[in-house]
Design an enzyme around this catalytic site. Structure first.
Site, mmCIF file in Angstrom:
data_model
loop_
_atom_site.group_PDB
_atom_site.id
_atom_site.type_symbol
_atom_site.label_atom_id
_atom_site.label_comp_id
_atom_site.label_asym_id
_atom_site.label_seq_id
_atom_site.Cartn_x
_atom_site.Cartn_y
_atom_site.Cartn_z
ATOM 1 C CE LYS A 22 -1.257 1.929 4.015
ATOM 2 N NZ LYS A 22 -1.707 2.681 4.464
ATOM 3 C CG ASN A 23 2.869 3.042 3.744
ATOM 4 O OD1 ASN A 23 1.388 3.071 3.310
ATOM 5 N ND2 ASN A 23 3.415 2.975 4.852
ATOM 6 N NE ARG A 91 1.010 13.327 7.452
ATOM 7 C CZ ARG A 91 1.823 13.483 7.689
ATOM 8 N NH1 ARG A 91 0.174 14.409 8.457
ATOM 9 N NH2 ARG A 91 2.747 14.063 8.213
ATOM 10 C CB CYS A 115 -4.212 6.111 11.362
ATOM 11 S SG CYS A 115 -5.107 4.912 11.083
ATOM 12 N NE ARG A 120 0.466 10.385 9.999
ATOM 13 C CZ ARG A 120 -0.351 9.031 9.299
ATOM 14 N NH1 ARG A 120 -0.296 8.610 10.102
ATOM 15 N NH2 ARG A 120 0.618 8.465 8.638
ATOM 16 C CB ILE A 122 1.740 18.286 5.777
ATOM 17 C CG1 ILE A 122 1.212 19.837 5.649
ATOM 18 C CG2 ILE A 122 1.683 16.814 5.722
ATOM 19 C CD1 ILE A 122 0.363 19.715 4.603
ATOM 20 C CG ASP A 123 6.472 20.809 9.913
ATOM 21 O OD1 ASP A 123 5.899 19.323 10.055
ATOM 22 O OD2 ASP A 123 7.594 20.970 10.814
ATOM 23 C CG LEU A 124 9.076 18.294 8.848
ATOM 24 C CD1 LEU A 124 9.474 16.286 8.702
ATOM 25 C CD2 LEU A 124 10.557 18.873 8.788
ATOM 26 C CG ASP A 301 3.080 1.610 9.137
ATOM 27 O OD1 ASP A 301 3.204 2.172 10.539
ATOM 28 O OD2 ASP A 301 3.254 1.875 8.405
ATOM 29 N NE ARG A 394 -7.020 4.261 5.824
ATOM 30 C CZ ARG A 394 -5.704 4.608 6.610
ATOM 31 N NH1 ARG A 394 -5.705 3.997 8.002
ATOM 32 N NH2 ARG A 394 -4.554 4.637 6.151
#
Ligand code: UD1
Length: 417
Positions: A22-23, A91, A115, A120, A122-124, A301, A394
């Protein structure tokens, strides 16, 4: 609401094949937005997240089709999804930001969901895009990224998987050379880079912490099969280790699973890799220590599934979660089944050797759902798992079916809705 019924399992035995990751698939689907030519991805797992990503690509203007796991995407022209509610379903929706900014010089989208395992931010991602010359504005939960991108040196304060992927995808069409230092080097990122290379991107340092990208004018279509899912394989490996099983996980890539296999081997499980995949035999017996880290360290994970294994070894196991700040939500539910786990901040202390007893439990996130299903395999009596968020579907392609194919007694008793 999806609901699962799980009964004590005999020793798991037999063979199951591992789905594609998935990832890896999610960023690869997002990368299809980088070209107006057709992209074909094979063996795409049938998951809620992959279906959502395809819907998001459609909202961005792409035509998509999925037939027997083969996905075709053609993004003749693309636009921003803005505040489409689909973005909040996961996400990984943020991964369209890099491709859209690179191709259109503009991306406007609402902040992603997913999740609830931590803040989490998203600044980076955003700081990296700023380095590439984009103007970034945040207003009421909507991010707006505008401007033609130019190659730059980017240092990531933390090797974020998503930020690395977004920035690589942004840089492949940026003018000039981009260097990403302290990049994440998960196998899924290397897979994305291989796919981008197949589209005509120029990337060096693939699979390392220092990635160098030389921007090109255009990318072309490509056909690609992503890597197998190391987390699905790891989850099934934990199921085997819990039941004294003997299983072959066909297609599993042991070279992507070293950290987990090290833990399982130290605990007494025989792990053998051969040309067909990964073979596991025996039971985990000895307690373990696991600290979650970026790849090639122990994956966050796998923390929840391995914790279930630790409940059945003799002695005290110690887990340290360093990646996400709220990733012990499965502990309350495992304790409901009779486990003895105490959480102290980032630490979890697991007093092993306690018999588990079936009960009604609730899945709070994707990997928690998988862990509870594993716990049900060794709990006496019946375990009923409610999954109000549909988390399991998911990220796992029929986990209950794969476990059943190995002899477990677990099934979905209620579908979505
Ligand atoms: C990806 C995986 C997820 C896995 C995680 C860590 C996908 C689709 N998901 O998620 O399964 O658990 O990697 O291996 O591939 N962070 C910031 N600022 C940022 C970005 C991240 O502070 O801009 C923090 C996060 O809050 C978190 C940590 O960095 O605490 C790791 O996040 P990241 O590596 O980005 O994970 P994801 O890409 O979200």
């Amino acid at each position: 609401m999806p609901q699962y019924l799980i009964h004590p399992s005999p020793r798991l035995s037999g063979e199951v094949s591992i789905s594609t990751a998935k990832n890896a698939v999610l960023p690869i689907l997002a990368a299809a937005l980088l070209t107006h030519e057709e992209v074909i991805i094979h063996q795409v797992p049938n998951l809620t997240d992959t279906r959502h990503m395809l819907e998001i690509l459609q909202v961005c203007g792409a035509e998509t089709s999925m037939e027997g796991g083969h996905v075709r995407i053609r993004a003749l022209s693309v636009g921003s999804p803005r505040e489409n509610p689909l973005l909040r379903t996961m996400r990984a929706s943020v991964l369209i930001m890099g491709p859209l900014a690179a191709r259109n010089g503009q991306c406007i989208l609402s902040m992603p969901g997913g999740c609830a395992i931590g803040q989490r931010p998203i600044d980076l991602h955003l700081k990296g895009l700023q380095k590439l010359g984009a103007r970034v504005e945040l207003d009421g939960g909507v991010a707006s990224v505008t401007g033609q991108l130019k190659g730059a040196n980017i240092y990531l304060d933390f090797p974020s998987v998503g930020a690395t992927e977004n920035l690589v995808m942004a840089a492949v069409l940026a003018k000039g050379v981009t260097r990403i230092e302290n990049a994440a080097k998960e196998p899924e990122i290397a897979d994305l880079c291989h796919f981008l290379t197949a589209m005509g991107a120029r990337i060096a340092g693939i699979g390392t912490n220092n990635i160098m990208i030389e921007g090109v004018e255009h990318l072309h279509g490509a056909e690609y099969t992503p890597i197998p899912d190391r987390i699905e394989a790891g989850t099934l490996a934990c199921a085997a280790a819990l039941t004294d099983g003997s299983v072959l996980l066909s297609g599993a890539r042991s070279d992507h699973m070293r950290a987990l296999l090290f833990k399982l081997s130290e605990s007494g499980v025989i792990c053998q890799e051969d040309e067909r995949g990964l073979r596991l035999r025996g039971r985990a017996r000895h307690p373990m220590e696991a600290r979650t880290l970026s790849y090639p360290g122990f994956p966050t994970d796998m923390q929840a599934p391995l914790m279930v294994v630790a409940t059945q070894t003799h002695g005290l196991s110690v887990f340290l979660e360093t990646i996400f700040e709220n990733r012990y939500m499965h502990v309350v539910e495992l304790n409901r089944l009779g486990a003895q786990i105490r959480v102290e901040g980032q630490l979890a202390l697991i007093q092993g050797g306690k018999a588990l007893t079936g009960a009604n439990v609730t899945a709070t996130d994707l990997r928690a759902a998988a862990a509870l299903m594993l716990a049900g395999l060794i709990a006496q009596g019946e375990t009923r798992m409610d999954d109000p968020g549909g988390h399991l579907m998911r990220g796992y392609e029929g986990l209950e079916e794969k476990l059943s194919a190995l002899g477990a007694d677990c099934r979905k008793i209620q579908e979505e809705g």
